[in-house]
Scaffold this motif. Sequence first.
Motif, PDB file in Angstrom:
ATOM      1  N   PHE A  54       0.858  -1.192   0.000  1.00 34.94           N
ATOM      2  CA  PHE A  54       0.000   0.000   0.000  1.00 34.94           C
ATOM      3  C   PHE A  54       0.886   1.231   0.000  1.00 34.94           C
ATOM      4  CE2 PHE A  54      -2.127   3.393   2.396  1.00 34.94           C
ATOM      5  CZ  PHE A  54      -3.292   3.520   1.667  1.00 34.94           C
ATOM      6  N   ASN A  55       0.532   2.225  -0.849  1.00 32.53           N
ATOM      7  CA  ASN A  55       1.341   3.439  -0.906  1.00 32.53           C
ATOM      8  C   ASN A  55       0.492   4.599  -1.407  1.00 32.53           C
ATOM      9  OD1 ASN A  55       3.343   5.442  -1.348  1.00 32.53           O
ATOM     10  ND2 ASN A  55       4.880   3.862  -1.721  1.00 32.53           N
ATOM     11  N   VAL A  56       0.430   5.668  -0.621  1.00 34.90           N
ATOM     12  CA  VAL A  56      -0.262   6.907  -1.022  1.00 34.90           C
ATOM     13  C   VAL A  56       0.664   8.103  -0.849  1.00 34.90           C
ATOM     14  CG1 VAL A  56      -2.606   6.086  -0.567  1.00 34.90           C
ATOM     15  CG2 VAL A  56      -1.269   7.105   1.294  1.00 34.90           C
ATOM     16  N   SER A  57       1.956   7.892  -0.864  1.00 31.52           N
ATOM     17  CA  SER A  57       2.911   8.973  -0.624  1.00 31.52           C
ATOM     18  C   SER A  57       2.842  10.026  -1.726  1.00 31.52           C
ATOM     19  CB  SER A  57       4.332   8.407  -0.526  1.00 31.52           C
ATOM     20  OG  SER A  57       4.694   7.752  -1.728  1.00 31.52           O
ATOM     21  N   ASP A  58       3.311  11.238  -1.365  1.00 31.94           N
ATOM     22  CA  ASP A  58       3.432  12.358  -2.307  1.00 31.94           C
ATOM     23  C   ASP A  58       2.090  12.705  -2.961  1.00 31.94           C
ATOM     24  OD1 ASP A  58       6.292  12.763  -2.034  1.00 31.94           O
ATOM     25  OD2 ASP A  58       6.520  10.860  -3.070  1.00 31.94           O
ATOM     26  N   ASN A  59       1.115  12.962  -2.118  1.00 29.43           N
ATOM     27  CA  ASN A  59      -0.174  13.493  -2.535  1.00 29.43           C
ATOM     28  C   ASN A  59      -0.482  14.713  -1.672  1.00 29.43           C
ATOM     29  OD1 ASN A  59      -1.683  11.761  -4.673  1.00 29.43           O
ATOM     30  ND2 ASN A  59      -0.752  10.231  -3.307  1.00 29.43           N
ATOM     31  N   GLY A  60      -1.717  15.141  -1.609  1.00 28.54           N
ATOM     32  CA  GLY A  60      -2.125  16.271  -0.775  1.00 28.54           C
ATOM     33  C   GLY A  60      -3.093  15.853   0.305  1.00 28.54           C
ATOM     34  N   LEU A  61      -2.921  14.658   0.865  1.00 31.56           N
ATOM     35  CA  LEU A  61      -3.848  14.118   1.853  1.00 31.56           C
ATOM     36  C   LEU A  61      -3.657  14.785   3.208  1.00 31.56           C
ATOM     37  CD1 LEU A  61      -3.450  10.373   0.851  1.00 31.56           C
ATOM     38  CD2 LEU A  61      -5.350  11.876   0.276  1.00 31.56           C
TER      39      LEU A  61
ATOM     40  N   PHE B  79       3.221   6.828   3.457  1.00 34.71           N
ATOM     41  CA  PHE B  79       2.432   8.044   3.663  1.00 34.71           C
ATOM     42  C   PHE B  79       3.270   9.321   3.517  1.00 34.71           C
ATOM     43  CE2 PHE B  79       0.966   4.558   6.346  1.00 34.71           C
ATOM     44  CZ  PHE B  79      -0.341   4.411   5.917  1.00 34.71           C
ATOM     45  N   ALA B  80       4.561   9.190   3.234  1.00 37.86           N
ATOM     46  CA  ALA B  80       5.446  10.351   3.168  1.00 37.86           C
ATOM     47  C   ALA B  80       5.009  11.309   2.066  1.00 37.86           C
ATOM     48  CB  ALA B  80       6.887   9.895   2.919  1.00 37.86           C
ATOM     49  N   GLY B  81       5.324  12.600   2.275  1.00 37.61           N
ATOM     50  CA  GLY B  81       5.015  13.589   1.262  1.00 37.61           C
ATOM     51  C   GLY B  81       3.607  14.131   1.312  1.00 37.61           C
TER      52      GLY B  81
END
Length: 662
Positions: free
Chosen positions: A188-195, A211-213
Amino acid sequence: MGSLFAWLFFLFLLAFSPVRSEPVQDRSALLAFIGAVPHEQRVQWNASVSTCDWVGVTCDPNRTVVEELHLPGVGLVGPIPAGTLGRLTSLRVLSLRSNRLSGPIPDDLANLTLLRGLYLQDNQFSGEIPPGLGRLGRLARLDLSANNLSGSIPYALNNLTHLTTLRLENNRFSGSLPSISIDSLRSFNVSDNGLNGSIPRPLSRFPASAFAGNLGLCGAPLPPCNPFFPSPAPSPGSEVIPGQRSKKKKRLSAGAIVAIAVGSAAGVLLLLALLAICLAARRRRRTAAAGGPKGGGAAATPAGAGARSGDTGMTSSSKEEALGAAGAGAAAGEAERNRLVFVGKGAGYSFDLEDLLRASAEVLGKGSVGTSYKAVLEEGTTVVVKRLKDVVASKREFELHMEALGAIDHRNLLPVRAYYYSKDEKLLVFDYLPAGSLSALLHGSRGSGRTPLDWESRMRVALAAGRGLAHLHSGPHLVHGNVKASNVLLRSDLDAAVLSDYALSPLFGTATPPNRIAGYRAPEVLETRRPTFKSDVYSFGVLLLELLTGKAPNQASLGDEGIDLPRWVQSVVREEWTAEVFDVELMRYQNIEEEMVQVLQIAMACVQMVPDARPDILEVVKMMEEIANRTEGTDEGLQISSDEPSRGGGSGGPTPPASRTP
């Protein structure tokens, strides 16, 4: 005889030789796709050759359907035309990674119900994740990373119960992370978004790099969520000038050091001179108080001659005291303007704004009117603080409205305990209910070990919410404006469930539509941007459908493109069998079908397109109580409060108009 033998041998070969089939329908779809999308020369699909022998195409063993399409890095440019790849209904794997495909991801990919792997990473796709992807129940790997996708990550991804890989990094997704709880998920990876917001507990098992970024994300495995509350306005003269800290870190020049030294010496001399003057004045005052030196040789100083200050008769010391008192009064006035104001029964709390500022805060969720935080104060009190956004009401309007809300007292309405108003911040304080919301309980993980919400519990919660809404309409005559499952908060006693976020629409004007969750919004609110009693009834009807179907109306995973929950229910009831509407988790319970059908009739009456065709909420509650009372075999128990009598409905059971029955 020989010729007869040869003829029989030919027939034998003809009968037992393999027949080469051709996937005609899939061939047409692929030719339509490659004919509309520019690509490199090496992707030359020759129409005179079998489709199963084309570059990147894999068929089943019988060569009757296309099962896999692999076209990574072949220079595909532009959008995917609708009605092309979505026709490959037997496709198991679709890989178009590392191209320059753009535009939205086609909605008709939701037709690929056998799909196990979807690889669209490293392209230029934009827009939101198509809601229909939540219907690909066999999907195991979904990779949409490194695109320009935006919007929120849909909760409907929870429907992908076989998912092992979910890669969404390097996009432009915003909002809070949904609580994705899939037992099979390994990557699972959602890093480098605007969350933003806190990381849901089911996802906290993944590493921090996943979750980084996302500057707004907090909570395990990232650092804990920090207190969010605004600090009080600094006193005059104490403001920190931007960049001041960085300037202090610079080395001082020699001239500056000399100037500081000279200034310090001058300051010391000035202090000594002032001290000498003060001592001399003190000796003179003592001499005057004693009547002068013995013998009276010197004339006494006229009363106040040496102590006047602007002919006011005020001594310098008394003037300083008065200025100090005035400063204290100004500070008190500032504190009064920035204070936390308690309303209703909130005066029973013993904390103030300073305590709230020091509290540790955890993001609970980002709603349609603001962000909610769980705040734990130092003495152990836990409250919920809602940080409002886009408020247009003046301070006086805000204060009057909060006083009115604070006066509301009903067991099925979450009371406002306090508020804070300043130019930059508007906060509301509520009780904290640890049981959570109906939305979380109803749509949480449906994997093994889950205890489903039975029908009796759903009815009790629905009645509690209905009673709270009926009190708002019949008592203070207020429109809720934001009825939805996440605003139904639970207690251990489900009959005491409460509605929250009510009657806040007047604070926001019409710049932003009230109830921004489109699935609950009545059709007329889209035009008028003003909620009404009838639009509240519509939203409550959607809530009833949500309890009956187990489907969240804002997931949009309901079949045809753009269909909402009420229209989906109508289509299923009209074309199929009514039982297909109900949540599969309810079908394990016995002898509830008739009761569910009756509640379904009430819900469909509430969601009529014409507002005047909808019943009043008091009628709705009355009909639901009759269903519950008849089921329990008693005339007592589930009765509405005496201060809000029900109207309409007969004594023999709910009787919504025939035109409202699905």
